[in-house]
Design a protein around this motif. Structure first.
Motif, short mmCIF file in Angstrom:
data_model
loop_
_atom_site.label_atom_id
_atom_site.label_comp_id
_atom_site.label_asym_id
_atom_site.label_seq_id
_atom_site.Cartn_x
_atom_site.Cartn_y
_atom_site.Cartn_z
N UNK A 1 0.82 -1.21 0.00
CA UNK A 1 0.00 0.00 0.00
C UNK A 1 0.86 1.26 0.00
N UNK A 2 1.90 1.28 0.85
CA UNK A 2 2.76 2.47 0.89
C UNK A 2 3.53 2.61 -0.42
N UNK A 3 3.85 1.48 -1.07
CA UNK A 3 4.53 1.56 -2.36
C UNK A 3 3.64 2.12 -3.46
N UNK A 4 2.39 1.65 -3.53
CA UNK A 4 1.47 2.14 -4.56
C UNK A 4 1.07 3.60 -4.34
N UNK A 5 0.90 3.99 -3.07
CA UNK A 5 0.57 5.39 -2.79
C UNK A 5 1.70 6.32 -3.22
N UNK A 6 2.93 5.92 -2.97
CA UNK A 6 4.06 6.75 -3.36
C UNK A 6 4.29 6.70 -4.86
N UNK A 7 3.90 5.61 -5.51
CA UNK A 7 3.97 5.58 -6.97
C UNK A 7 3.01 6.59 -7.58
N UNK B 1 8.05 22.40 -4.65
CA UNK B 1 7.06 21.41 -4.24
C UNK B 1 7.15 20.15 -5.10
N UNK B 2 7.31 20.32 -6.41
CA UNK B 2 7.38 19.17 -7.30
C UNK B 2 8.58 18.29 -7.04
N UNK B 3 9.75 18.89 -6.84
CA UNK B 3 10.96 18.10 -6.60
C UNK B 3 10.94 17.44 -5.22
N UNK B 4 10.37 18.11 -4.21
CA UNK B 4 10.26 17.50 -2.88
C UNK B 4 9.34 16.27 -2.93
N UNK B 5 8.19 16.41 -3.61
CA UNK B 5 7.27 15.27 -3.75
C UNK B 5 7.94 14.14 -4.54
N UNK B 6 8.72 14.50 -5.56
CA UNK B 6 9.40 13.49 -6.37
C UNK B 6 10.39 12.67 -5.54
N UNK B 7 11.24 13.37 -4.76
CA UNK B 7 12.26 12.67 -3.98
C UNK B 7 11.64 11.84 -2.85
N UNK B 8 10.67 12.44 -2.15
CA UNK B 8 10.04 11.72 -1.03
C UNK B 8 9.27 10.50 -1.54
N UNK B 9 8.56 10.66 -2.65
CA UNK B 9 7.79 9.54 -3.20
C UNK B 9 8.71 8.44 -3.71
N UNK B 10 9.84 8.83 -4.28
CA UNK B 10 10.80 7.83 -4.75
C UNK B 10 11.36 7.03 -3.59
N UNK B 11 11.70 7.72 -2.48
CA UNK B 11 12.20 7.02 -1.30
C UNK B 11 11.14 6.09 -0.71
N UNK B 12 9.90 6.55 -0.63
CA UNK B 12 8.83 5.71 -0.11
C UNK B 12 8.53 4.52 -1.00
N UNK B 13 8.59 4.72 -2.31
CA UNK B 13 8.31 3.62 -3.24
C UNK B 13 9.39 2.54 -3.16
N UNK B 14 10.67 2.98 -3.16
CA UNK B 14 11.77 2.01 -3.08
C UNK B 14 11.75 1.28 -1.73
N UNK B 15 11.54 2.05 -0.65
CA UNK B 15 11.53 1.42 0.66
C UNK B 15 10.35 0.50 0.88
N UNK B 16 9.16 0.85 0.36
CA UNK B 16 7.98 0.03 0.56
C UNK B 16 7.97 -1.22 -0.29
N UNK B 17 8.38 -1.11 -1.54
CA UNK B 17 8.30 -2.26 -2.45
C UNK B 17 9.50 -3.19 -2.34
N UNK B 18 10.68 -2.64 -1.98
CA UNK B 18 11.89 -3.45 -1.93
C UNK B 18 12.43 -3.63 -0.52
N UNK B 19 11.64 -3.22 0.50
CA UNK B 19 11.99 -3.42 1.91
C UNK B 19 13.36 -2.83 2.25
N UNK B 20 13.60 -1.57 1.82
CA UNK B 20 14.84 -0.87 2.15
C UNK B 20 14.56 0.02 3.35
#
Length: 324
Positions: A48-54, A88-107
């Motif tokens: 869920x956290x991975x898809x939301x950040x995607x 705002x766009x770059x902050x959302x991009x970086x934070x979402x990328x970190x959440x997506x990688x961490x949620x889907x790949x357990x980092x």
């Protein structure tokens, strides 16, 4: 004889010792079902956290594109939105990328960074929301007798807004926005009957006409004192009442209305972010469990990872034992 007695005693003792009970098949089945449910819940929170950040990652691309498109515009109103939208766009991009990688790949480290930035974002959004509700208090305008529209006074607004709009650099940018919006051109062809029956926006009421209390002509008594905006009014389409205090009040009223709507939206976003943050905490804990390969918690201990030189020294000792 003594040996036989010993054996008899040990046999007797063994008969009286309680034998360990094997777990029944029902209990083991319940444990397996419970473990399966916890694993599914862990996978659900991480997915869920991975898809939301995607989704937020994909949403940041139009924000950055809109900021770059605003850079092409010559209007001051639109160009001032470029820098906040880019940040705002770059902050959302970086934070979402970190959440997506961490949620889907357990980092775990990526999720730690994600949760830290999310906590700062929630605190900042909470401060902005409280500040917005405090600043936008007051205003609202005064109903004019016999008219549909309202008129606005600069004294009705908070001191912080009045101080900002009175500064030359802020007012020049706001005035260029008002002129560029062509709000006054929309009512240039109105008849006196239209002013009696139709409504006006705050900017049209303050910037495009003199105050209703103003009287012009030779029949006006010399001792009558009028509002200062009455003397600032000019029929020239490039001047009108753009230098009046009523125009500044109209701009502040428009800002107050927009900011109030934005504050209500911030409350909804804040509740959503708190929910996502709680899911992210669960995903962070699951990522730590995945890295340790052992479910720690109550009556469990985390796996201690060996040092980087552990296997090298072990191989060297095994080789030494073989030689000697």
């Amino acid at each position: 004889m003594s040996g036989r007695n010993q054996t008899k005693q040990t046999k007797a003792e063994r008969t009286f010792l309680p034998t360990p009970k094997k777990p029944s098949s029902k209990k083991s089945r319940k444990q397996r079902i419970r473990k399966r449910k916890t694993k599914n819940m862990h996978r659900f929170s991480n997915s869920l956290i991975g898809y939301l950040n995607l989704l937020s990652l994909l949403a940041s691309i139009p924000i950055i594109g809109g900021a770059l498109w605003f850079a092409r515009s010559s209007a001051t109103c639109e160009s001032t939105l470029q820098t906040p939208l880019l940040i705002l766009g770059f902050v959302i991009l970086l934070v979402s990328l970190a959440g997506f990688v961490g949620g889907c790949f357990n980092v775990a480290c990526a999720l730690w960074f994600y949760l830290f930035v999310m906590l700062l974002l929630i605190a900042a959004l909470l401060c902005v929301t409280v500040f917005g509700f405090a600043v936008t208090g007051g205003g609202g305008g005064t109903q004019v007798a016999g008219r549909v529209y309202k008129e606005y006074k600069l004294e009705d607004y908070s001191g912080w807004l009045r101080k900002r709009i009175s500064e030359d650099r802020y007012w020049r940018a706001a005035r260029s926005c008002v002129v560029g919006s062509k709000a006054c051109a929309q009512i240039a062809s109105w008849t006196p009957l239209d002013y009696l029956q139709r409504d006006l926006t705050p900017i049209q009421s303050g910037c495009c006409k003199p105050p209703t209390s103003c009287t012009y002509g030779t029949t006006m008594p010399m001792a009558t004192t009028q509002d200062e905006d009455c003397y600032r009014w000019n029929n020239d389409a490039t001047i009108l009442c753009y230098g009046c205090d009523s125009c500044k009040a109209g701009v502040l009223e428009q800002v107050r209305m927009d900011w109030h709507k934005l504050s209500i939206l911030n409350v909804v976003v804040l509740i959503f972010l708190i929910g996502v943050y709680s899911i992210g905490c669960c995903a962070f804990r699951n990522a730590q469990r995945h890295e340790s390969d052992y479910p720690y918690g109550h009556n469990h201990m985390s796996k201690v990872n060996p040092r980087w030189d552990y296997y090298w020294w072990r191989r060297w000792r095994d080789r030494r034992d073989q030689l000697y």
